[in-house]
Design a protein around this motif. Structure first.
Motif, PDB file in Angstrom:
ATOM      1  N   ARG A  84       0.804  -1.222   0.000  1.00 21.56           N
ATOM      2  CA  ARG A  84       0.000   0.000   0.000  1.00 21.56           C
ATOM      3  C   ARG A  84       0.841   1.277   0.000  1.00 21.56           C
ATOM      4  NH1 ARG A  84      -3.788   1.162   5.063  1.00 21.56           N
ATOM      5  NH2 ARG A  84      -1.812   1.965   5.877  1.00 21.56           N
ATOM      6  N   GLU A  85       1.885   1.321   0.830  1.00 19.46           N
ATOM      7  CA  GLU A  85       2.637   2.568   0.961  1.00 19.46           C
ATOM      8  C   GLU A  85       3.420   2.888  -0.313  1.00 19.46           C
ATOM      9  OE1 GLU A  85       2.020   4.403   3.672  1.00 19.46           O
ATOM     10  OE2 GLU A  85       0.650   2.761   4.129  1.00 19.46           O
ATOM     11  N   SER A  88       0.996   3.916  -3.000  1.00 17.18           N
ATOM     12  CA  SER A  88       0.460   5.264  -2.814  1.00 17.18           C
ATOM     13  C   SER A  88       1.415   6.334  -3.340  1.00 17.18           C
ATOM     14  CB  SER A  88       0.176   5.510  -1.327  1.00 17.18           C
ATOM     15  OG  SER A  88       1.379   5.678  -0.595  1.00 17.18           O
ATOM     16  N   GLN A  89       2.707   6.035  -3.382  1.00 19.50           N
ATOM     17  CA  GLN A  89       3.700   7.002  -3.845  1.00 19.50           C
ATOM     18  C   GLN A  89       4.068   6.810  -5.311  1.00 19.50           C
ATOM     19  OE1 GLN A  89       4.655   9.577  -1.615  1.00 19.50           O
ATOM     20  NE2 GLN A  89       2.873   8.550  -0.735  1.00 19.50           N
ATOM     21  N   ILE A 240      -0.111  -1.238   9.634  1.00 26.08           N
ATOM     22  CA  ILE A 240       0.313  -0.916   8.269  1.00 26.08           C
ATOM     23  C   ILE A 240       1.004  -2.114   7.635  1.00 26.08           C
ATOM     24  CG2 ILE A 240       1.863   0.534   6.912  1.00 26.08           C
ATOM     25  CD1 ILE A 240       1.322   2.788   8.930  1.00 26.08           C
ATOM     26  N   GLN A 244       0.015  -4.166   4.246  1.00 27.54           N
ATOM     27  CA  GLN A 244       0.895  -4.401   3.092  1.00 27.54           C
ATOM     28  C   GLN A 244       0.874  -5.869   2.666  1.00 27.54           C
ATOM     29  OE1 GLN A 244       2.886  -1.481   2.149  1.00 27.54           O
ATOM     30  NE2 GLN A 244       1.700  -0.538   3.772  1.00 27.54           N
ATOM     31  N   ASP A 289       2.593  11.997   7.614  1.00 28.67           N
ATOM     32  CA  ASP A 289       3.116  11.132   6.564  1.00 28.67           C
ATOM     33  C   ASP A 289       4.455  10.499   6.931  1.00 28.67           C
ATOM     34  OD1 ASP A 289       4.646  13.394   6.502  1.00 28.67           O
ATOM     35  OD2 ASP A 289       4.592  13.645   4.315  1.00 28.67           O
ATOM     36  N   LEU A 292       5.661   7.035   5.701  1.00 28.85           N
ATOM     37  CA  LEU A 292       6.217   6.803   4.366  1.00 28.85           C
ATOM     38  C   LEU A 292       7.707   6.520   4.425  1.00 28.85           C
ATOM     39  CD1 LEU A 292       4.330   9.563   2.355  1.00 28.85           C
ATOM     40  CD2 LEU A 292       3.845   7.119   2.400  1.00 28.85           C
ATOM     41  N   ILE A 295       8.835   2.787   3.896  1.00 29.47           N
ATOM     42  CA  ILE A 295       8.773   2.048   2.630  1.00 29.47           C
ATOM     43  C   ILE A 295       9.995   1.154   2.432  1.00 29.47           C
ATOM     44  CG2 ILE A 295       8.821   2.323   0.112  1.00 29.47           C
ATOM     45  CD1 ILE A 295       6.892   4.658   0.419  1.00 29.47           C
TER      46      ILE A 295
END
Length: 422
Positions: A84-85, A88-89, A240, A244, A289, A292, A295
């Motif tokens: 997901r992370e 998202s980027q 989180i 993932q 954030d 992030l 990641i």
């Protein structure tokens, strides 16, 4: 050719500028988003290669059939790609996709160097190339230092004798290559001296350069979390991680970590220290954030998922053969891999697609256009929040410079350099 907010991100600015020259269509926003998507796609390729190389080094997975190694590496790559992370980027204009790219390439290079060492081969130019990439990577995001420092230290422990270690330390090409990569920070003062439209901190002088590089305007965020919130944030990280890779992926990652320990506890310890440093920073950094920054840790977990998958396939084959099955059919490995793919990246796509699909998201564009139409030519717009500020700046400098609207960032009025820009 401007200067974005601290720490300046020169590697990203130069990379995006170069990429925009290769794409013959679309506006700057689309090209920026495509840059992120391309980088994430390349990251998945290097995670695939790194996993495949690592599987070949681990004793418990080294002897699995070639197709099982490829399948396991594919599981790892798809798990990371659908996480997901990172996802998202991968569809927005931000620096984290480029950071993930450097992480994946450096991991592949590190594992390749270790593989060569195990085989008695010496490729000093690979170490030089890695140093260059590390310098460039730090020119994109300084948090890369926390991830890579323990791994770099570990890479200098491979030589068993003092003479070998001293030979590595005396190789002047490695620090020279690193210095060449980190010299990308020469860009901000050079660009700032040309007075670009966006020129955060005016880093053409020493004081402005340090303001930009140190991120002084954000330093209050570091360790800004109250002690009572630390356990809450740690539990959020666990949530989180489950978002993932699901429960199946976490179990496979744990199994994969045990196999990496079998290869050598030094590698696992270095990875664990890297993870703890990054997690500590993300937990203590008081922004919405900050997760992030994790990641790269999720990319490491994806690597372990691939190793765990290879270990699972190997264990199933051995069990079947000991119970009288003369040959384990390849199609059964494929079925197991497909089941894992459905349980991990498939789960992530199913659970997160609605949130991460931005194909119809025009909120920033509509907001900026409507604001300019409402204000009219010759107006001054005071903006006090990052979301409106950036969308309005894009409208001012890129989409509609002829509108003759001045956008003032209220939080920046505390800085002398910003008054000079106004």
């Amino acid at each position: 050719w401007g200067i974005p907010h601290p720490s300046g991100y020169p590697t990203y600015v130069l990379g995006l500028r170069g990429f925009s020259g290769l794409v013959p269509f679309g506006d700057e926003a689309l090209i920026g988003n495509l840059f992120s998507a391309t980088l994430s796609g390349m990251s998945i390729v290097f995670i695939f290669l790194a996993t495949h190389r690592l599987i070949g080094l681990v004793g418990s997975t080294r002897d699995v059939p070639a197709h099982a190694k490829w399948l396991s590496a594919f599981v790892s790559a798809m798990a990371v790609g659908a996480s997901r992370e990172l996802w998202s980027q991968s569809t927005i204009t931000e620096v984290y996709a480029l950071n993930g790219f450097f992480v994946s390439v450096l991991l592949y290079g590190l594992i390749s160097m270790y593989s060569d060492h195990q085989l008695g081969r010496d490729r000093p130019l690979l170490r030089v190339g890695m140093a260059l990439l590390l310098g460039l990577g730090l020119g994109n995001h300084l948090t890369l230092a926390m991830l890579t420092l323990p791994l770099v230290v570990w890479s200098y422990t491979w030589e068993n004798d003092r003479d070998g270690r001293m030979r590595l330390l005396r190789d002047w090409r490695v620090p020279m290559a690193f210095a060449l990569g980190i010299s990308v920070y020469l860009y901000p003062p050079l660009a700032s001296s040309q007075s670009p439209l966006l020129n955060w901190g005016h880093p053409q002088n020493a004081a402005g350069f340090w303001w930009m590089l140190s991120g002084s305007m954000y330093q209050s965020y570091l360790f800004g979390i109250e002690a009572s919130q630390i356990t809450v944030r740690l539990s959020e990280i666990a949530e989180i991680a489950l978002a993932q890779y699901a429960f199946v992926g976490i179990v496979l990652a744990i199994v994969g970590a045990t196999f990496v320990y079998e290869l050598g506890r030094g590698l696992l310890i270095a990875m664990a220290v890297s993870a703890m440093l990054v997690i500590s920073y993300a937990v203590s950094y008081d922004t919405v954030d900050s997760f992030l920054y994790l990641i790269p840790i999720f990319m490491l977990l994806g690597l372990f998922v691939g190793i765990g998958t290879a270990g699972l396939l190997s264990a199933v084959q051995r069990t079947a053969i000991t119970r009288g099955l003369v040959k384990w059919p390849r199609w059964r490995d494929i079925l197991i891999a497909v089941a894992i793919l459905a349980a991990i990246p498939g789960f992530s796509v199913f659970a997160n697609y609605g949130e991460l699909d931005l194909s119809d998201d025009r909120e920033a564009e509509v907001y900026a256009v409507d604001s300019f139409m409402t204000a009219g030519p010759g107006s001054v717009i005071l903006a006090s929040d990052a979301g409106p500020i950036f969308s309005l700046w894009y409208q001012t400098y890129i989409a509609a410079p002829e509108a003759d609207v001045l956008v003032i960032s209220v939080p920046h009025l505390q800085y002398d350099w910003y008054w000079d820009d106004i």
